[in-house]
Scaffold this active site. Sequence first.
Site, PDB file in Angstrom:
ATOM      1  N   HIS A 124      43.221  25.855  38.884  1.00 28.18           N
ATOM      2  CA  HIS A 124      44.472  25.821  38.128  1.00 28.18           C
ATOM      3  C   HIS A 124      44.859  24.420  37.664  1.00 28.18           C
ATOM      4  O   HIS A 124      45.669  24.270  36.760  1.00 28.18           O
ATOM      5  CB  HIS A 124      45.596  26.409  38.980  1.00 28.18           C
ATOM      6  CG  HIS A 124      45.360  27.838  39.348  1.00 28.18           C
ATOM      7  ND1 HIS A 124      44.368  28.220  40.220  1.00 28.18           N
ATOM      8  CD2 HIS A 124      45.977  28.977  38.948  1.00 28.18           C
ATOM      9  CE1 HIS A 124      44.392  29.538  40.356  1.00 28.18           C
ATOM     10  NE2 HIS A 124      45.342  30.028  39.590  1.00 28.18           N
ATOM     11  N   HIS A 136      50.184  46.280  37.784  1.00 24.04           N
ATOM     12  CA  HIS A 136      50.446  45.501  36.575  1.00 24.04           C
ATOM     13  C   HIS A 136      50.504  46.416  35.352  1.00 24.04           C
ATOM     14  O   HIS A 136      51.353  46.270  34.483  1.00 24.04           O
ATOM     15  CB  HIS A 136      49.348  44.472  36.376  1.00 24.04           C
ATOM     16  CG  HIS A 136      49.402  43.325  37.329  1.00 24.04           C
ATOM     17  ND1 HIS A 136      50.444  42.448  37.392  1.00 24.04           N
ATOM     18  CD2 HIS A 136      48.516  42.907  38.276  1.00 24.04           C
ATOM     19  CE1 HIS A 136      50.207  41.530  38.312  1.00 24.04           C
ATOM     20  NE2 HIS A 136      49.045  41.790  38.865  1.00 24.04           N
ATOM     21  N   TYR A 171      53.088  31.911  42.196  1.00 21.38           N
ATOM     22  CA  TYR A 171      52.458  32.642  43.286  1.00 21.38           C
ATOM     23  C   TYR A 171      53.286  32.543  44.566  1.00 21.38           C
ATOM     24  O   TYR A 171      53.327  33.478  45.366  1.00 21.38           O
ATOM     25  CB  TYR A 171      51.042  32.132  43.499  1.00 21.38           C
ATOM     26  CG  TYR A 171      50.223  32.249  42.238  1.00 21.38           C
ATOM     27  CD1 TYR A 171      50.034  33.486  41.635  1.00 21.38           C
ATOM     28  CD2 TYR A 171      49.683  31.132  41.615  1.00 21.38           C
ATOM     29  CE1 TYR A 171      49.306  33.606  40.457  1.00 21.38           C
ATOM     30  CE2 TYR A 171      48.961  31.244  40.445  1.00 21.38           C
ATOM     31  CZ  TYR A 171      48.775  32.477  39.866  1.00 21.38           C
ATOM     32  OH  TYR A 171      48.054  32.593  38.703  1.00 21.38           O
ATOM     33  N   GLU A 197      53.150  39.491  39.501  1.00 28.20           N
ATOM     34  CA  GLU A 197      52.301  39.475  40.681  1.00 28.20           C
ATOM     35  C   GLU A 197      52.972  40.158  41.854  1.00 28.20           C
ATOM     36  O   GLU A 197      52.327  40.836  42.645  1.00 28.20           O
ATOM     37  CB  GLU A 197      51.966  38.033  41.045  1.00 28.20           C
ATOM     38  CG  GLU A 197      51.030  37.370  40.087  1.00 28.20           C
ATOM     39  CD  GLU A 197      49.751  38.171  39.892  1.00 28.20           C
ATOM     40  OE1 GLU A 197      49.149  38.608  40.880  1.00 28.20           O
ATOM     41  OE2 GLU A 197      49.374  38.356  38.732  1.00 28.20           O
ATOM     42  N   HIS A 255      36.547  38.693  37.172  1.00 32.68           N
ATOM     43  CA  HIS A 255      37.842  38.616  37.822  1.00 32.68           C
ATOM     44  C   HIS A 255      38.711  39.776  37.363  1.00 32.68           C
ATOM     45  O   HIS A 255      38.888  40.004  36.173  1.00 32.68           O
ATOM     46  CB  HIS A 255      38.502  37.290  37.477  1.00 32.68           C
ATOM     47  CG  HIS A 255      39.832  37.140  38.138  1.00 32.68           C
ATOM     48  ND1 HIS A 255      39.970  36.781  39.445  1.00 32.68           N
ATOM     49  CD2 HIS A 255      41.076  37.345  37.671  1.00 32.68           C
ATOM     50  CE1 HIS A 255      41.255  36.749  39.745  1.00 32.68           C
ATOM     51  NE2 HIS A 255      41.932  37.090  38.688  1.00 32.68           N
ATOM     52  N   ALA A 256      39.225  40.536  38.304  1.00 35.22           N
ATOM     53  CA  ALA A 256      40.001  41.728  37.968  1.00 35.22           C
ATOM     54  C   ALA A 256      41.252  41.357  37.190  1.00 35.22           C
ATOM     55  O   ALA A 256      41.927  40.381  37.494  1.00 35.22           O
ATOM     56  CB  ALA A 256      40.378  42.470  39.248  1.00 35.22           C
TER      57      ALA A 256
END
Length: 1533
Positions: free
Chosen positions: A1355, A1155, A1365, A1183, A1115-1116
């Site tokens: 989550h 980021h 988000y 984000e 996951h990046a």
Amino acid sequence: MKGQLLFLLLRLLPLAGLLLGAAAGPSARLITDETQAEEFMKELDARFSHECNMEMTARWEYITDVTDPGKEDAANAAAVKYLSFKGEAAANSSLFDYETFVDDQLYRRFRFLAKKGPGALDQQDLEEYKLLQAGMETIYSTATICDFYDDTECDLMLEPDIELIFATSVNWEELRHAWVQWRENTGKLMREDFLRFVELSNKAATLDGFDNTGSYWLNGYTVTQREADKYTGGQALDQQQFKTMAEQAWQTLSEGLYKKLHAYVRMRLSDVYPGRIDPTGPIPAHILGNMWAQDWSSIARHVMPFPEMPSFDVSESMVKNGWDIQRMFDTAEDFFKSIGLFPMTQTFWDKSVLNQTAWGRTIVCHASAEDFCLGPDGEDYRIKMCTEVNMYDLVTVHHEMGHIEYFMAYKNQPHVFRESANPGFHEAIGDLISLSVMTPTHLEDVLGLTPTRSLPRASSSSDGKELSDEEKRDLNFLMKMALEKIAFLPFGYLLDKYRWGVYEGSVSSENLNGAWWQLREDLQGVAPPDGARGEEYFDPGAKYHVPANVPYIRYFVSFIVQFQFHQRLCQAAGHTGPLHTCDIYNNVEAGQILRSALDRGFSQPWPAVLQELGGSSEMDPQAIIAYFDPLIQHLDQELASAGQCVGWGVDCDGVNDDPATPESSTDAPTTPESSTDAPTTPESSSGAPTTPESSSGAPTTPESSSGAPTTPESSSGAPTTPATSTDAPTTPATSTDAPTTPATSTDAPTTPATSTDAPPPPESSSNASPPPESSTDVSTSTVALTTVDPNDEESARLALQQMNDEMTELIRNATFVDWEYYTNVTDANEAASNEASLMVAQRYKQLHAEVIEYFNYETFEDEALRRQFELQKTLGTAKLDDADMAELTAIVTGMTNAFTSVVCPYDKQSCEEAEGLNSDALENVMAVNRDYEELKYYWEQWREVSGKPIKENYTRYITLQNKAAELNEFDDAGMMWLEPYTIASENYTQESFKQEIEDLWNQTQGLYQKLHAYVLYKLKDHYEEIDPEADVIPAHLLGNMWGQSWENIYELVKPYDTPIPNLDDILESNIDLEEEMFEIAEEFFTSINLFSMTEDFWENSLFKEPELPTKAICHASAWDFYDTENPREDGRFRIKMCTNKNQEDFIVIHHEMGHTQYQMAYSEPTDQRPLIFRDGANPGFHEAIGDTIALSVTTPAHLLLIADRLTNGTYGLTTAESTEMTTPTPGQSSTAANEEDQGARVDSSSSVAVSSSPAANSSPSSVASETSGSTTEATTEMPYSEKDINFLMRTALAKVAFLPYAYILDQYRWEVFADNNEDLELNKLWWEKRLDIQGLAPPSPRFPSSDFDVGAKYHVPTSVPYIRYFVAHILQFQFHARLCDVSGFVGDIYNCNIYNNTDAGNHLRTLLEKGASEPWKQQLGEFLGTEEGNMDASALLDYFKPLDDFLTNFLEQNEITPGWRQGQVESYMHDERVQIPATVPIVVGIVLAVMVVIVIIAYFVGRSRQKKKAKKNKTPAQVPGENIELGQQKTDL
């Protein structure tokens, strides 16, 4: 031969009777004929070989096939038979007057064969003796304890369960529990039996001519005067002299090395267990990584001097280089052959069992080397080992083969001499070889194996001397060896020293346990965890060798003489340099000395063999001192620098009358949250320095993260480990819970730093620059607060600064630990990551009490100082007591492990686990599969294996979260989660925020409903299974497991066939290295006057998936390593991403680097950016920044620009000059290319690859005719190009479709927390929200209580707040619109691209540099140029205005009314009760009842298996990457 033996035995029988009748008979009655004795011994030797071989053969058959009860019986019978034979041999040997024999070898053979041991007892006593020993061994071997977290699970065995706890846990109470319970269930139960056993054992020894059993045990170490005159120059050795030799060796080692190691470890462990360890006292015995504190290797991660240096574990290198088990044994054989020793025999290769899997039967896995006793004529030597390809087993292979070499060397000796020179020599020989094999030079230069990088903490050297990498490596190596070898010495000595006292009577039965602990404190410097232990206990019995009656001094001897052997052989090999670097590989001279000693076996007294092989006839500890000399010097420097007392008790009298609490320790890495993302606490109150997760976004582990949820410690405020990651929706910083694993990613909605949740521990880089060597005693005191006025602002500033310095170092170190885990997923790295998180939370909790809770900061005048306190006022879940915290951590970890589950393929619904689809594979299926029933199957099954099994734990999780909230003075956990968004100075509360979120949803709801209606219409056209009258969408048809983002169904619902730009083919054809894509992204940021990436970034980031066997969490994510030593242009910032050469990942790279830009921006000025300010303004900002950049990069015009440059070779990846020729001027960047049609025109000659649609010319998509179902074309002319509408549709499927899901997931949890388990129909509540707000329905009816579908979203089990988000999706459009305005852009906002515009970049930079230093509303208002910083969806609506107009027109033409009926949930719920209508025939009723029972049983069995699997499976879950495309970009949420 057999006849001669029988004749001799018959002749001896009458004499045996006489002797047995009178054990002390005069020598005249014994056989004095030496020739007869020689003949007897010759025959006896042959008989020994035969009987021993029979016993070994039966034993081998059993230990290599333990499931066959017949073989076990045969092995037991053979053992009894052999013991009887040995007893007979001893009795017959005692008939000879061997003291008068002239032949010294014959004398020595009789001397040792004539000892009867327990066989001297009469039959009644012998039977009792055996029963007592068997009983004690049974108590030990069958003992279990209860799980610390579940007192109903009481089947934890020593191996592997309890050993694993000691090796990995840092929970003081869990370790204490295991330590105490093991002794309750072993030693305590055998105390009385042991005392009776001592009586009988001493009786046997006395009958055998010894004073007591201890004297009998020591017989093998003695040298009679006759033997001394022959072999050792007249130097005899009696038992007392041997004891004196051992005592002197111990005293030398104790003063010269052990006490220093003890003091250093005590100092380091004080950082792990702040306030729990007396800095001048013994170390509590339960925290040293081992049940008996005899081996400290498992705590190496806490005490390595230079943890940033490569470790010495070459396991991964072995796998990477294609090693297999055969190669490991071939390598060991090659070592011995290289020094002139023996190759293995053909029988060895034919009959050894080296691989249990290949063998196909269950074996006793403990490695062992076996001699089948065939003597001179034999070739039968074997090894039994469940070998695995790793370094530990590689060393073990050499060790075991060392035993084989010893067997082969002394094979020509008589049977009694086919043994090592003394009981310690056999083990010493095996370890001797390991001393060469384990040297870094042998591993790297001879075997070609490269080590992995170590994990934790900053370097600890404090002498000011700059050490070379080689010196650091050597010190780490020596520390590793010392934790194994030196730490063992006192235990190896005292266990028999204690038993000698018991057997000789100096230790009385009234002081049996007291004497044990006195010795352990005096010699070993350890103490029971709870203080003195009573005499009702018998703690020595908790060690196997005591109930099994196995002498132990041999191990002490072995650990000393192996270094003497090593030093002697290294001298012979001509080695120069430090002893610890010596490797005797390939040196025949050393091998000749070794072989000569091995050949002798037991035929000569051991001092004679030691003289030849060790250079001295006595045990000499100086070789150990020489070997560890560099470490000794380092320890001296470190201990002196830290002012530590060396020793304990009287050693430290007066040394530290006012000792600092151990927490002050020097290194203390406590647990950072891990990710770069968010680590930390948002501005809001929540604050604990939560790990900077926020930073980039993800630090914590959102689902995206793949990994192991980290401990929920920080939850609401604790410094959760730096989320450092920026990406993925990872653990919400703000969360109050925290156990999330550092998703660290930057990409997806990630976790805000503010998290209250505690992002998981940061990963430590694997070859990245190590953590800066910060001070080694940062944690020493914050401030003597009890002497400070709590209202004094300057004192508060100083205390907070010291707290910040310490927590920054701890989180920095923990971030390195986390990086190591996320880039190299192993059990050890996972354990280190979880441990780091727990340590950070523990230390933060203490500092919170000492500083944050101490000062009355509300009245402080300094606004920045007051803000730092406010952001950290909430401690979150760290407020729980240790037991509750441990339980919460275990619950979250267990729930997260459900994500390791798999689902069988649709076409093979009963499958082996290896054939199943994991969450990643399922996500791919949901993205591309278009079969209604298959999608339904996968949707249902994923919820069956992920959500449903965690329901029970989730209710307990709610209770613990709410308990933490109450301790933090919140109504419930939902209110605690919202703390990061509150602004006390503006009276902006949780309720204020919730109202603002509701207003935003109401503002966007109309656009979503139109999109929903359009998509439903299109799906009905594709899926005949959808009811034509349905007004809600089946949730499994939207291209995503959770129905949160719909971009994967773009091809099904696109308005027109007109293609939109896509770079996939161009990137694949023109990009060689993945790094080039990152260089292109960097050029975007530098073009707007933001930052270039640092040297550390380019050298240590992970740009592509590592080669097997190394596994990374792909996951990046973007990572901030909290470098406060270097300027930001030289700082430590990295991205972790398994990059593919496609457009999706190209956009994600820009997002992640956004980021990183945020992290770099707020890292300075250092003096104004304490840890708590190194985060986004609120959990959604990080984000939003990444997504804002993506909105420019995904514009068609920018994609065409990239395509053109790559295709024409004009993209200078390291220069921007070449781009200027095609770069639009600021203000026109997106309009110049599309003046004609206001869209990004793609000319037919363009080299840009387009979407897969084959149509070259745009044509309107068809819609169903009202009457016939045929298609008709839309006729209303739209003022926007088809490309624009398609582009906006795809973007809306990612962003607009996501809004209701992001809105309801936390709305749901807020209600659940507020309800506090009053209503357990949690699944019904979830679907009520999904149906009413999102307009999605389950594909089949669900159970309201027993199902738990919300738990199928990562989550939820990982406790990551999600509202961030939603916030990010609103803010990114506000940010985008403002930057476009600043840049001078004119035109449709969706075409705006701020590339090359420094005005926009400077405006953005001003926002980024503030971090969390100002309230988020203030920052938002200043950025937007408005008086109030309110979130507003108007920018989003403006962006999608053309699509809104298209949807309105489309729906009107097709007479579709947006929206759906409310209150449909009951239609989609099963009744939890199983009802059988009365009209059903009784037979059918029975059948149905049986089926129900079967289903129920299957459910509970499945749930049980799932829970068990979740508990045992420690690998991180690779989350089903929920794909949310942020403007053509896929982001895992």
